[in-house]
Design an enzyme around this catalytic site. Structure first.
Site, PDB file in Angstrom:
ATOM      1  N   GLU A 151      33.512  69.961  39.681  1.00  0.00           N
ATOM      2  CA  GLU A 151      34.877  70.255  40.120  1.00  0.00           C
ATOM      3  C   GLU A 151      35.898  69.201  39.706  1.00  0.00           C
ATOM      4  O   GLU A 151      37.099  69.456  39.723  1.00  0.00           O
ATOM      5  CB  GLU A 151      34.931  70.436  41.643  1.00  0.00           C
ATOM      6  CG  GLU A 151      34.725  69.161  42.416  1.00  0.00           C
ATOM      7  CD  GLU A 151      35.447  69.169  43.768  1.00  0.00           C
ATOM      8  OE1 GLU A 151      35.920  70.225  44.175  1.00  0.00           O
ATOM      9  OE2 GLU A 151      35.521  68.100  44.386  1.00  0.00           O
ATOM     10  N   HIS A 158      38.218  71.373  44.869  1.00  0.00           N
ATOM     11  CA  HIS A 158      39.131  71.097  43.754  1.00  0.00           C
ATOM     12  C   HIS A 158      38.932  72.050  42.573  1.00  0.00           C
ATOM     13  O   HIS A 158      39.552  71.854  41.527  1.00  0.00           O
ATOM     14  CB  HIS A 158      38.958  69.657  43.270  1.00  0.00           C
ATOM     15  CG  HIS A 158      39.474  68.636  44.229  1.00  0.00           C
ATOM     16  ND1 HIS A 158      40.803  68.597  44.632  1.00  0.00           N
ATOM     17  CD2 HIS A 158      38.852  67.617  44.876  1.00  0.00           C
ATOM     18  CE1 HIS A 158      40.966  67.599  45.489  1.00  0.00           C
ATOM     19  NE2 HIS A 158      39.800  66.993  45.654  1.00  0.00           N
ATOM     20  N   HIS A 211      30.887  65.724  47.228  1.00  0.00           N
ATOM     21  CA  HIS A 211      32.297  65.594  47.587  1.00  0.00           C
ATOM     22  C   HIS A 211      32.769  64.164  47.793  1.00  0.00           C
ATOM     23  O   HIS A 211      33.868  63.808  47.361  1.00  0.00           O
ATOM     24  CB  HIS A 211      32.676  66.412  48.826  1.00  0.00           C
ATOM     25  CG  HIS A 211      34.121  66.291  49.210  1.00  0.00           C
ATOM     26  ND1 HIS A 211      35.143  66.731  48.400  1.00  0.00           N
ATOM     27  CD2 HIS A 211      34.725  65.750  50.306  1.00  0.00           C
ATOM     28  CE1 HIS A 211      36.309  66.494  48.995  1.00  0.00           C
ATOM     29  NE2 HIS A 211      36.082  65.886  50.145  1.00  0.00           N
TER      30      HIS A 211
END
Length: 266
Positions: free
Chosen positions: A39, A68, A180
């Site tokens: 991402e 994202h 993340h």
């Protein structure tokens, strides 16, 4: 079945690190498939066809993502490209009607692997659907499919939410790998019912950065509380974070989990 999962690939430094290191990782660990969270692969935020193709040519077989994924409009080109759209998923617990798919069953030699992408709700501003119920729904929909293993990328901020999903999924999937935060955790384990777990796989990107971003503007944000543009750091020193999970296809659960943490020059 061996799965090599690379933590969030961040910008050009991350892509260059993958290109340089992946051949060595494949030689060392002999994975059957390489999955990366992508991402942040296009200049630190979002996904573009060129950056995705670059990593495919480097040896990445499949991509997960996170919140994202929509940050660059080029993602819609990816989702319309017949050569790319089947190699990427977005979190499954976005509301109905969102483009893309949240899980896929993909071939791995003669076997098949179900890859699920979920996003957490704690500390996110978006109103995502429940990841726990989304997992239940996917497992119900695929229960009659020929599947030799299931891996979940849980893209979440809060460690407690990640740990909770790991316990919730224990015995029902082969692995729950968190992404993340861009900071690798050291809590890899195989839970009592056979699910491999890691709170965060970490990041593939610049060492001399603030979780992949150029330091200067991030520091300005903290010091002034004024928004600044965030740029991916470009660096000659990169970190490769990831995890190797080995699945026993007889019971579809994990036999081994190994955390990968390497620093290289690019």
């Amino acid at each position: 079945m061996k799965i090599l999962f690379l933590g969030d690939v961040d910008g050009k430094t991350g892509r260059e690190a993958v290109k340089k290191t992946l051949p060595e990782l494949k030689k060392e660990y002999a994975p059957d498939i390489v999955i990366a969270n992508g991402e942040n692969m296009a200049h630190g935020l979002g996904i573009a066809p060129k950056s995705m193709q670059e990593l495919i040519e480097a040896g990445v077989d499949f991509f997960t993502s996170g919140n994202h994924v929509w940050d660059k409009k080029e993602i819609y080109e990816v989702l319309k490209n017949p050569e790319l759209k089947d190699k990427i998923i977005r979190p499954a617990n976005y509301p109905p009607g969102v483009e893309g798919e949240g899980y896929k069953i993909i071939p791995v030699d003669t076997k098949s692997l179900l890859v699920i992408n979920l996003v957490g709700r704690v500390f996110f501003s978006e109103n995502f659907d429940c990841p726990f119920r989304a997992l239940d729904d996917i497992l119900t929909k695929t229960k009659n499919k020929k599947i030799d293993g299931i891996i979940v990328d849980f893209h979440a901020e809060a460690t407690s939410e990640k740990v909770a999903l790991g316990w919730y999924a224990d015995g029902r999937v082969a692995a729950v790998i968190g992404t993340h935060t861009h900071v690798q955790t050291a809590d890899e384990k195989i839970l009592p019912r056979g699910t491999a777990y890691l709170s965060d796989a970490g990041m593939t990107g610049s060492v001399n950065s603030i979780i992949g971003a150029s330091k200067e503007n991030v520091l300005k944000i903290f010091l002034t509380q004024v928004k600044q543009p965030i740029e991916a750091a470009e660096d000659e020193t990169a970190i490769i974070n990831g995890v190797l999970v080995e699945i026993n296809p007889k019971n579809k659960l994990a036999e081994k989990i190994l955390r990968i943490n390497k620093e290289i020059k690019i």
